[in-house]
Design an enzyme around this catalytic site. Structure first.
Site, PDB file in Angstrom:
ATOM      1  CB  ILE A   1     -36.117  57.101  57.371  1.00  0.00           C
ATOM      2  CG1 ILE A   1     -35.108  58.255  57.424  1.00  0.00           C
ATOM      3  CG2 ILE A   1     -35.550  55.907  56.593  1.00  0.00           C
ATOM      4  CD1 ILE A   1     -33.881  57.951  58.264  1.00  0.00           C
TER       5      ILE A   1
ATOM      6  N   GLY B   1     -34.572  45.583  57.524  1.00  0.00           N
ATOM      7  CA  GLY B   1     -34.807  46.827  58.272  1.00  0.00           C
ATOM      8  C   GLY B   1     -34.809  48.076  57.412  1.00  0.00           C
TER       9      GLY B   1
ATOM     10  CG  ASP C   1     -29.255  48.230  54.152  1.00  0.00           C
ATOM     11  OD1 ASP C   1     -28.391  47.354  54.314  1.00  0.00           O
ATOM     12  OD2 ASP C   1     -29.232  49.056  53.222  1.00  0.00           O
TER      13      ASP C   1
ATOM     14  CB  SER D   1     -26.835  50.127  66.458  1.00  0.00           C
ATOM     15  OG  SER D   1     -25.701  50.086  65.612  1.00  0.00           O
TER      16      SER D   1
HETATM   17  N1  APR Z   1     -37.865  54.157  58.594  1.00  0.00           N
HETATM   18  C1  APR Z   1     -37.315  54.469  59.803  1.00  0.00           C
HETATM   19  N2  APR Z   1     -36.830  53.553  60.654  1.00  0.00           N
HETATM   20  C2  APR Z   1     -36.931  52.258  60.283  1.00  0.00           C
HETATM   21  C3  APR Z   1     -37.484  51.840  59.045  1.00  0.00           C
HETATM   22  C4  APR Z   1     -37.972  52.864  58.193  1.00  0.00           C
HETATM   23  N3  APR Z   1     -38.528  52.582  56.992  1.00  0.00           N
HETATM   24  N4  APR Z   1     -37.424  50.470  58.985  1.00  0.00           N
HETATM   25  C5  APR Z   1     -36.867  50.061  60.138  1.00  0.00           C
HETATM   26  N5  APR Z   1     -36.585  51.119  60.928  1.00  0.00           N
HETATM   27  C6  APR Z   1     -36.009  51.151  62.269  1.00  0.00           C
HETATM   28  C7  APR Z   1     -36.040  49.884  63.064  1.00  0.00           C
HETATM   29  O1  APR Z   1     -37.334  49.691  63.637  1.00  0.00           O
HETATM   30  C8  APR Z   1     -34.987  50.195  64.127  1.00  0.00           C
HETATM   31  O2  APR Z   1     -35.547  50.941  65.190  1.00  0.00           O
HETATM   32  O3  APR Z   1     -34.626  51.461  62.158  1.00  0.00           O
HETATM   33  C9  APR Z   1     -33.980  51.073  63.367  1.00  0.00           C
HETATM   34  C10 APR Z   1     -32.677  50.380  62.985  1.00  0.00           C
HETATM   35  O4  APR Z   1     -32.974  49.018  62.738  1.00  0.00           O
HETATM   36  P1  APR Z   1     -32.265  48.189  61.542  1.00  0.00           P
HETATM   37  O5  APR Z   1     -32.792  48.664  60.261  1.00  0.00           O
HETATM   38  O6  APR Z   1     -32.431  46.748  61.896  1.00  0.00           O
HETATM   39  O7  APR Z   1     -30.731  48.616  61.616  1.00  0.00           O
HETATM   40  P2  APR Z   1     -29.574  48.124  62.615  1.00  0.00           P
HETATM   41  O8  APR Z   1     -30.101  47.731  63.944  1.00  0.00           O
HETATM   42  O9  APR Z   1     -28.525  49.191  62.523  1.00  0.00           O
HETATM   43  O10 APR Z   1     -29.051  46.793  61.915  1.00  0.00           O
HETATM   44  C11 APR Z   1     -28.378  46.915  60.686  1.00  0.00           C
HETATM   45  O11 APR Z   1     -29.806  45.343  59.660  1.00  0.00           O
HETATM   46  O12 APR Z   1     -31.095  45.841  57.860  1.00  0.00           O
HETATM   47  C12 APR Z   1     -29.923  45.250  58.233  1.00  0.00           C
HETATM   48  O13 APR Z   1     -28.474  45.525  56.349  1.00  0.00           O
HETATM   49  C13 APR Z   1     -28.736  45.974  57.671  1.00  0.00           C
HETATM   50  O14 APR Z   1     -27.212  44.301  58.388  1.00  0.00           O
HETATM   51  C14 APR Z   1     -27.689  45.605  58.666  1.00  0.00           C
HETATM   52  C15 APR Z   1     -28.447  45.585  59.978  1.00  0.00           C
END
Ligand code: APR
Length: 179
Positions: free
Chosen positions: A13, A34, A36, A124
């Site tokens: 993304i 992730g 973030d 999520s």
């Molecule tokens: N681009 C697109 N999607 C991504 C990327 C990226 N660069 N990196 C990870 N993802 C995907 C993951 O594979 C997952 O399918 O984004 C989706 C959401 O995963 P997370 O990033 O873990 O988010 P979430 O499940 O909402 O958890 C949020 O995780 O990163 C921490 O600070 C954040 O505490 C918060 C929690």
């Protein structure tokens, strides 16, 4: 009701050339893992400075689950980053309305910014433990119900597995709408 062009993309993304990228943040708004972590790494250190300023100015207790707030995109191709906090299944946050609020509030914030193209991750569906199929269903339903200025929504899924789930749900949603 203006039609929204919905695209499902397998990729990173942070590289998307859209007006606004949605970040799956946590309430602290100070980065994480992730998507973030990827967004903070790609946007550069100014993003953390901007997030800290928001926390100090208006979000002393952090960003509530289901809410959204914007910062500039800094070194991202996207002009804006819209930070939203998804429900954490591991913390017992299983109410679909919380996740629907993430998508809806992010679109409303995008509208306020006059963003026309928005990229969403699978909010999520990673660390927060939600099933990607449930996330996709809520996402598509919320987009369909949204009435605003956004013209293009991209779901950008990091893994082919999750991209496949989104494509399958999209097909099922479209076929059920034609019945
Ligand atoms: N681009 C697109 N999607 C991504 C990327 C990226 N660069 N990196 C990870 N993802 C995907 C993951 O594979 C997952 O399918 O984004 C989706 C959401 O995963 P997370 O990033 O873990 O988010 P979430 O499940 O909402 O958890 C949020 O995780 O990163 C921490 O600070 C954040 O505490 C918060 C929690």
């Amino acid at each position: 009701m203006q039609s929204v062009d919905v695209r499902i993309i397998q990729g990173d993304i942070t590289t998307q050339e859209v007006d606004a990228v949605v970040n799956a943040a946590n309430s602290a708004l100070l980065g994480g893992g992730g998507v973030d972590g990827a967004i903070h790494a790609a946007a550069g250190p100014e993003l953390l400075v901007a997030c800290r300023a928001i926390r100090a100015d208006s979000l002393h207790d952090g960003l509530p689950v289901g809410q959204a707030v914007a910062t500039p995109g800094f070194q991202l191709p996207a002009r804006w980053i819209i930070h939203t906090v998804g429900p954490n299944r591991h913390a017992g946050q299983t109410d679909p309305a919380l996740l629907e609020s993430c998508f809806r509030r992010s679109l409303e914030v995008a509208d306020d910014l006059q963003a026309r193209s928005v990229a969403f991750p699978a909010i999520s569906a990673g660390i927060y433990g939600w099933d990607p199929e449930a996330v996709a269903r809520i996402a598509f339903r919320t987009i369909a119900e949204f009435d605003g200025g956004v013209r293009e929504v991209r779901f950008v899924l990091f893994s082919e597995r999750v991209a496949g789930v989104f494509r399958q749900v999209d097909r099922l949603t479209r076929s059920s709408q034609q019945e």
